[in-house]
Design a protein around this motif. Structure first.
Motif, PDB file in Angstrom:
ATOM      1  N   LEU A  51       0.945  -2.444  -2.746  1.00 11.23           N
ATOM      2  CA  LEU A  51       2.186  -3.212  -2.753  1.00 11.23           C
ATOM      3  C   LEU A  51       2.856  -2.992  -1.409  1.00 11.23           C
ATOM      4  CD1 LEU A  51       3.477  -2.196  -6.296  1.00 11.23           C
ATOM      5  CD2 LEU A  51       2.951  -4.534  -5.602  1.00 11.23           C
ATOM      6  N   LEU A  52       2.511  -3.813  -0.437  1.00  8.50           N
ATOM      7  CA  LEU A  52       3.056  -3.656   0.915  1.00  8.50           C
ATOM      8  C   LEU A  52       4.262  -4.570   1.090  1.00  8.50           C
ATOM      9  CD1 LEU A  52       3.108  -2.641   3.791  1.00  8.50           C
ATOM     10  CD2 LEU A  52       1.330  -4.315   4.359  1.00  8.50           C
ATOM     11  N   ILE A  53       5.428  -3.968   1.246  1.00 13.96           N
ATOM     12  CA  ILE A  53       6.666  -4.712   1.477  1.00 13.96           C
ATOM     13  C   ILE A  53       7.107  -4.455   2.909  1.00 13.96           C
ATOM     14  CG2 ILE A  53       9.076  -5.003   0.788  1.00 13.96           C
ATOM     15  CD1 ILE A  53       8.280  -4.102  -2.015  1.00 13.96           C
ATOM     16  N   ALA A  54       7.319  -5.532   3.654  1.00 17.50           N
ATOM     17  CA  ALA A  54       7.761  -5.428   5.043  1.00 17.50           C
ATOM     18  C   ALA A  54       9.172  -5.970   5.167  1.00 17.50           C
ATOM     19  CB  ALA A  54       6.817  -6.196   5.967  1.00 17.50           C
ATOM     20  N   ALA A  61      12.897  -9.158   3.469  1.00 18.87           N
ATOM     21  CA  ALA A  61      11.688  -8.496   2.985  1.00 18.87           C
ATOM     22  C   ALA A  61      10.681  -9.501   2.424  1.00 18.87           C
ATOM     23  CB  ALA A  61      12.042  -7.465   1.916  1.00 18.87           C
ATOM     24  N   ALA A  62       9.406  -9.181   2.591  1.00 20.02           N
ATOM     25  CA  ALA A  62       8.329 -10.003   2.049  1.00 20.02           C
ATOM     26  C   ALA A  62       7.190  -9.087   1.630  1.00 20.02           C
ATOM     27  CB  ALA A  62       7.843 -11.024   3.077  1.00 20.02           C
ATOM     28  N   LEU A 134       2.699   1.944  -3.389  1.00 16.93           N
ATOM     29  CA  LEU A 134       3.820   1.289  -2.704  1.00 16.93           C
ATOM     30  C   LEU A 134       3.848   1.680  -1.235  1.00 16.93           C
ATOM     31  CD1 LEU A 134       6.405  -0.435  -2.878  1.00 16.93           C
ATOM     32  CD2 LEU A 134       7.659   1.665  -3.444  1.00 16.93           C
ATOM     33  N   GLY A 135       3.798   0.660  -0.369  1.00 18.29           N
ATOM     34  CA  GLY A 135       3.870   0.890   1.065  1.00 18.29           C
ATOM     35  C   GLY A 135       4.969   0.066   1.699  1.00 18.29           C
ATOM     36  N   TRP A 136       5.424   0.511   2.854  1.00 19.98           N
ATOM     37  CA  TRP A 136       6.513  -0.177   3.549  1.00 19.98           C
ATOM     38  C   TRP A 136       6.239  -0.215   5.047  1.00 19.98           C
ATOM     39  CZ3 TRP A 136       9.842   2.268   7.173  1.00 19.98           C
ATOM     40  CH2 TRP A 136      10.870   1.441   7.653  1.00 19.98           C
ATOM     41  N   ALA A 137       6.674  -1.302   5.676  1.00 15.62           N
ATOM     42  CA  ALA A 137       6.640  -1.445   7.132  1.00 15.62           C
ATOM     43  C   ALA A 137       7.945  -2.113   7.556  1.00 15.62           C
ATOM     44  CB  ALA A 137       5.455  -2.274   7.585  1.00 15.62           C
ATOM     45  N   PRO A 138       8.550  -1.689   8.655  1.00 12.42           N
ATOM     46  CA  PRO A 138       9.816  -2.294   9.066  1.00 12.42           C
ATOM     47  C   PRO A 138       9.678  -3.755   9.469  1.00 12.42           C
ATOM     48  CG  PRO A 138       8.997  -0.779  10.751  1.00 12.42           C
ATOM     49  CD  PRO A 138       8.142  -0.596   9.545  1.00 12.42           C
ATOM     50  N   ARG A 139       8.504  -4.152   9.916  1.00 14.24           N
ATOM     51  CA  ARG A 139       8.228  -5.551  10.269  1.00 14.24           C
ATOM     52  C   ARG A 139       6.822  -5.894   9.792  1.00 14.24           C
ATOM     53  NH1 ARG A 139       8.283  -2.258  14.398  1.00 14.24           N
ATOM     54  NH2 ARG A 139      10.494  -2.684  14.690  1.00 14.24           N
ATOM     55  N   ARG A 140       6.549  -7.171   9.679  1.00 17.46           N
ATOM     56  CA  ARG A 140       5.256  -7.581   9.151  1.00 17.46           C
ATOM     57  C   ARG A 140       4.129  -7.206  10.109  1.00 17.46           C
ATOM     58  NH1 ARG A 140       6.509 -13.710   6.809  1.00 17.46           N
ATOM     59  NH2 ARG A 140       8.461 -13.158   5.727  1.00 17.46           N
ATOM     60  N   VAL A 154      -4.467 -14.764   3.861  1.00 19.25           N
ATOM     61  CA  VAL A 154      -3.465 -13.732   3.623  1.00 19.25           C
ATOM     62  C   VAL A 154      -2.093 -14.370   3.788  1.00 19.25           C
ATOM     63  CG1 VAL A 154      -2.557 -11.501   4.378  1.00 19.25           C
ATOM     64  CG2 VAL A 154      -5.026 -11.943   4.501  1.00 19.25           C
ATOM     65  N   VAL A 155      -1.200 -14.163   2.829  1.00 20.58           N
ATOM     66  CA  VAL A 155       0.115 -14.787   2.867  1.00 20.58           C
ATOM     67  C   VAL A 155       1.190 -13.747   2.614  1.00 20.58           C
ATOM     68  CG1 VAL A 155      -0.789 -17.012   2.099  1.00 20.58           C
ATOM     69  CG2 VAL A 155       0.072 -15.398   0.408  1.00 20.58           C
ATOM     70  N   TRP A 156       2.397 -14.066   3.090  1.00 21.54           N
ATOM     71  CA  TRP A 156       3.567 -13.231   2.826  1.00 21.54           C
ATOM     72  C   TRP A 156       4.494 -13.976   1.877  1.00 21.54           C
ATOM     73  CZ3 TRP A 156       4.141  -8.257   4.303  1.00 21.54           C
ATOM     74  CH2 TRP A 156       3.316  -7.784   5.317  1.00 21.54           C
ATOM     75  N   ALA A 157       4.887 -13.314   0.801  1.00 19.48           N
ATOM     76  CA  ALA A 157       5.797 -13.900  -0.180  1.00 19.48           C
ATOM     77  C   ALA A 157       7.177 -13.273  -0.016  1.00 19.48           C
ATOM     78  CB  ALA A 157       5.287 -13.661  -1.602  1.00 19.48           C
ATOM     79  N   PRO A 158       8.185 -14.033   0.461  1.00 21.08           N
ATOM     80  CA  PRO A 158       9.531 -13.470   0.605  1.00 21.08           C
ATOM     81  C   PRO A 158      10.104 -13.052  -0.748  1.00 21.08           C
ATOM     82  CG  PRO A 158       9.318 -15.567   1.772  1.00 21.08           C
ATOM     83  CD  PRO A 158       8.108 -15.427   0.903  1.00 21.08           C
TER      84      PRO A 158
END
Length: 228
Positions: A51-54, A61-62, A134-140, A154-158
């Motif tokens: 679960l990568l949220i950027a 966030a996405a 659960l993972g996090w990055a400050p930017r995509r 690969v897609v980003w879902a806001p």
């Protein structure tokens, strides 16, 4: 990240969700289903998903999703989280989730901060347990398809805003005939998410203090193309 390690300031918006992950809580509670397969002699298959949220707040966030390869035997063209089976030489579900994400999307482990791992979730209809990491990055991070047989895109879902996971016009209750199958997200560009992945996404939203898919959301039939 251990339970006593403070979150980075830019990730504080994830605190309610991260606290649960660091405690190893159950993300998607499931009642025992008598129709579920009996455990095999070798124990259930073990998998992990990322679960990568950027982003640095709910407004920007996405979360990353994959469209599975259209030639795959299992669930071709469906949308899922990066991840896969835990190999014998994976030291942990976290390692497996990061390894699979790298193989599928090119994600470099150094570009993501792991905030914790939830308890394994029994998969419906399968003798399988899936650990959400659960993972996090400050930017995509820069991501892309590494193997077009396995991953179509690969897609980003806001998380918020028009066309996002919380856009009321994009949230439904799914049905297969007369059987309810839980929340559905019908996002722009043909990103149709249902089933196990949609259940996880719905719990992620409520874990962040956002509204889950309301019980009174419109019902949609799962299109045949997404049932395979």
């Amino acid at each position: 990240m251990s339970a006593g390690t403070p979150l980075p300031e830019a990730a504080r918006f994830l605190a309610p969700l991260a606290d649960g992950a660091r405690r190893g809580e159950v993300l998607v509670p499931r009642e025992e289903d008598p129709r579920a397969p009996r455990p095999g002699a070798g124990g259930p298959r073990r998998s992990a998903v990322l679960l990568l949220i950027a982003g640095t707040g709910l407004e920007d966030a996405a979360l990353v999703l994959e469209e599975r390869g259209h030639a795959l035997r299992s669930q071709p063209g469906q949308f899922s989280l990066p991840g896969g089976g835990i190999d014998a030489d994976d030291p942990s579900p976290v390692h497996a989730a990061l390894r699979e994400a790298h193989e599928e999307t090119g994600l470099h482990p150094a570009d993501v901060e792991v905030l914790g791992a939830f308890a394994p979730i029994p998969m419906p209809w399968r003798d399988q347990r899936v650990t959400p990491v659960l993972g996090w990055a400050p930017r995509r991070p820069r991501l892309g398809v590494q193997d077009p047989v396995e991953v179509e895109r690969v897609v980003w879902a806001p998380l918020r805003g028009p066309g996002s996971l919380t856009d009321p016009d994009r949230r439904f209750r799914g049905a297969l005939g007369d059987r309810a199958v839980g929340p559905v997200f019908d996002l722009p560009d043909g990103v149709f998410v249902w089933g196990f992945t949609a259940m996880i996404l719905d719990r992620v939203l409520t874990g962040l203090g956002l509204e889950g898919t309301p019980p009174g959301a419109p019902t949609v039939q799962i299109p045949p193309a997404f049932r395979r």
